[in-house]
Design an enzyme around this catalytic site. Structure first.
Site, PDB file in Angstrom:
ATOM      1  N   CYS A 418      -6.889   3.379  -4.720  1.00 37.01           N
ATOM      2  CA  CYS A 418      -7.096   4.647  -5.417  1.00 37.01           C
ATOM      3  C   CYS A 418      -7.656   4.480  -6.819  1.00 37.01           C
ATOM      4  O   CYS A 418      -8.471   5.295  -7.275  1.00 37.01           O
ATOM      5  CB  CYS A 418      -5.790   5.445  -5.440  1.00 37.01           C
ATOM      6  N   HIS A 462      -0.273   6.712  -7.130  1.00 39.08           N
ATOM      7  CA  HIS A 462      -1.608   7.173  -6.755  1.00 39.08           C
ATOM      8  C   HIS A 462      -2.386   7.528  -8.009  1.00 39.08           C
ATOM      9  O   HIS A 462      -1.811   7.750  -9.083  1.00 39.08           O
ATOM     10  CB  HIS A 462      -1.481   8.392  -5.836  1.00 39.08           C
ATOM     11  N   ASP A 478      -9.508  14.290  -5.283  1.00 41.61           N
ATOM     12  CA  ASP A 478      -8.902  13.062  -4.766  1.00 41.61           C
ATOM     13  C   ASP A 478      -9.926  12.354  -3.890  1.00 41.61           C
ATOM     14  O   ASP A 478     -10.071  12.659  -2.699  1.00 41.61           O
ATOM     15  CB  ASP A 478      -7.643  13.382  -3.962  1.00 41.61           C
TER      16      ASP A 478
END
Length: 663
Positions: A418, A462, A478
């Protein structure tokens, strides 16, 4: 000079069995510190304990072996202190102090020879056991410390059992009885003793490098392999329905400053963006584990900061000081929200990129900006690029060229987790003229039906991006969520939501065992959570609520101290009364059987005088009653031999017990 009786006893040489018991006791004590100590300290402590054990074994086999001299012990002590200083850069403080205590306690065993040495070792062992709580106060740690305390008490009683007549079962019984008598006082002190707002110490933990979790800066590509940690980040209890998995974004540190390689938070204060909160409110309580930083996490987007924190200009919550102990706070959040009022300073800060770094990324972003009608079209173009090009999600990416990390990721490796995707996305948006920043926190969480809460672990850490769109304000992007499932390596649990019900035991034997273990982990975590809330989370507020329920509302700390002292005095008085009124029952089975035998003879008209030994007592009874002479003499001789002699066969004890109990 003649020694007093107490001095003579202190100078008594310990038996081999007592030395072995002391070594086992100290090994158990030292083992409680193993998780918090460097491997070399554990190894040295083990070698010192084994050294003393070998000396005791050789002496037991008739090979006289002396203990190390004072000079050798002094040299070892200086070497140990030097090793501690090299490891911790100090010999003071909680961590270095505990390590030094463990090693010096192990070194003290090489002086273990007399009863006074054993007492010193045991008393230091009690103190060393208490220092385990400097590192952990979990339920498992508390249970183990209680076990170690029991073992230390057993050893202390055995040292003072000069005749060596008590069996291990009776040693355990006496030790357990002593500790059990201390429980009411400990419980009273726990319930009434005033709580400190902050701990007297705080241990830093720098062991999270290279594991999933959060840090004060973000540098994608400097760690080639990221392992996953099951360590708990926080637990959440909801008042009502739990949001779905894809909406559980727990906001944490926000990074707005970048040099093209690293990201860090902005230290400058600014105007807070206006929040327009829509949809239904979600109220929840977070129990945050200590993480040594000021971050407070919240479900995006909270309506207001908790009482213990403040809202920053980047919509991040910060506590006034680092979180060094477990913390509970309540929040209300809205999943549907809109921000406005981006200041010129914040816009400039979130558009800034260093010159001369990642040129290919700039060229790509500029080409998109020329053909995009607005920022939303540009964002969609970026996400389409990530979805259609062969990008892969993995926790084992290749190392990046840290001179041009985003270029290397977008055009060569195309593998990462991420942080790689968030950094590249924010860089592309800024290069295209769209303000963007990186937000880190946690995504998801596993619901524990046994405890009724959501469990968020470090592996749920994350990173995502916020882009400023003129019509909508800050919008969450995202980039990892757009990757096709076939391009996600299954070395991450981020992509699969855990079931929300207790797992049923169906399937193959391997699957059944995995489900059983998962249910056990859930049950243990639920039980541990209760421990955290009821014991470790017990505060002055809880104490005041308890006193209010007892009708003692509004008492000052001085009044509570007097109440506590009176209760302790009353309890101790009750114990003393029991000792005076009721005779103490001997824990020595041999002595207990003899006293019972004497009481039966007393009822027959032959009471034993206080100055009368067993053999003299038997002779007086034999003279007065010849019918009892043989049996009484045999019992007295067997008892005297077992009581005061050595190496008597165990069969004699069984024979004596039958004679004593025979009417």
């Amino acid at each position: 000079m003649k020694l007093s009786q107490s001095q003579d006893r202190s100078a008594m040489v310990l038996s081999t069995s007592t030395i072995y018991l002391s070594l086992i006791t100290l090994a158990v004590t030292v083992s409680a510190h193993i998780p918090a100590l460097p491997i070399w300290i554990t190894t040295v402590a083990t070698l010192l304990i084994l050294w003393r054990g070998i000396i005791a074994l050789r002496c037991a086999r008739g090979h006289y072996t002396t203990l190390p001299s004072t000079g050798v012990l002094l040299g070892l002590g200086i070497t140990i202190a030097g090793g501690i200083f090299v490891t911790y850069h100090t010999i003071f403080g909680p961590q270095a102090g505990v390590a030094l205590l463990v090693l010096l306690l192990s070194l003290k065993l090489l002086e273990l020879q007399h009863q006074r040495d054993a007492r010193v070792v045991i008393f230091i062992g009690y103190f060393a056991t208490a220092t385990v709580f400097l590192h952990s106060q979990s339920l498992l740690t508390s249970f183990y410390v209680s076990l170690v305390t029991l073992v230390l008490t057993v050893n202390l009683i055995a040292i003072n059992d000069l005749c060596g007549s008590m069996t291990m079962r009776h040693l355990l019984g006496v030790a357990a009885s002593l500790l059990f008598q201390a429980v009411p006082i400990a419980l009273l002190l726990f319930l009434l003793f005033p709580r400190l707002d902050h701990p007297l110490w705080a241990l830093s933990d720098d062991t999270r490098t290279g594991v999933t979790g959060l840090s004060e800066t973000m540098t994608p590509g400097d760690v080639s392999r990221l392992s996953q940690s099951n360590e708990v980040a926080f637990r959440v209890t909801f008042e009502g329905t739990i949001p779905p998995m894809g909406q559980r974004y727990w906001r944490g540190p926000v990074f707005e400053i970048t040099d093209g390689q690293h990201w860090q938070p902005s230290r400058s204060s600014g105007t807070k963006e206006n929040l327009e909160l829509r949809d239904h409110p979600i109220t929840y309580t977070i129990t945050l584990e200590p993480h040594q930083h000021r971050w407070l996490f919240a479900l995006e987007m909270p309506s207001a900061a908790p009482e213990i924190g403040s809202l920053q200009s980047d919509l991040q919550f910060l506590a006034p000081r680092p979180i060094t102990q477990r913390l509970r706070y309540q929040l209300t959040s809205y999943l549907d929200y809109r921000t406005s009022n981006l200041s010129s300073v914040a816009r400039h800060r979130n558009l800034n990129l260093p010159g001369g770094i990642n040129p290919r990324t700039r060229i790509l972003a500029t080409s998109w900006a020329k053909t995009a009608d607005n920022s939303r079209v540009l964002v969609n173009r970026l996400l389409t690029y990530l979805r259609e090009e062969p990008f892969y999600y993995t926790l084992n990416p290749p190392l990046l060229d840290m001179q041009q990390p985003v270029d290397d990721f977008l055009f060569r490796t195309r593998q990462g987790y991420c942080e790689h995707y968030a950094s590249a996305t924010a860089t592309l948006l800024r290069a295209a003229g769209v303000p963007a920043r990186v937000v880190t926190g946690y995504l998801g969480g596993e619901y524990n039906p046994l405890g009724g809460y959501l469990l968020v672990r470090q592996m749920d850490a994350h990173a995502w991006v916020e882009a400023w769109l003129d019509d909508d304000g800050w919008v969450r992007i995202d980039p990892t969520a757009v990757l096709p499932p076939e391009r996600v390596n299954r070395d991450s649990t981020y992509w699969s939501e855990q079931p929300s019900q207790v797992l049923t035991l169906t399937g193959t034997s391997e699957e059944t065992m995995a489900k059983v273990l998962h249910n056990l982990r859930r049950g243990w975590d639920a039980f541990n959570n209760r421990w955290n809330q009821w014991v470790l989370g017990y505060s002055t507020q809880h104490r005041d609520e308890l006193l209010a329920q007892l009708g003692l509302h509004g008492l000052s700390d001085e009044s509570i101290a007097l109440l506590m002292g009176g209760a302790v005095l009353l309890f101790l008085s009750g114990l003393m009364f029991q000792l005076v009124v009721r005779p103490v029952r001997s824990h020595d089975p041999l002595l207990r059987d003899w006293e019972s035998f004497c009481r039966r003879l007393a009822r027959a008209g032959f009471p034993r005088r206080s100055d009368e030994g067993p053999l003299a007592y038997a002779e007086r009874i034999a003279t007065a009653n010849p019918d009892l002479a043989h049996r009484v003499r045999l019992v007295a001789r067997l008892y005297a031999r077992l009581r005061y002699g050595r190496n008597a066969p165990s069969s004699w004890r069984r024979h004596l017990r039958r004679l004593m109990r025979h009417n």
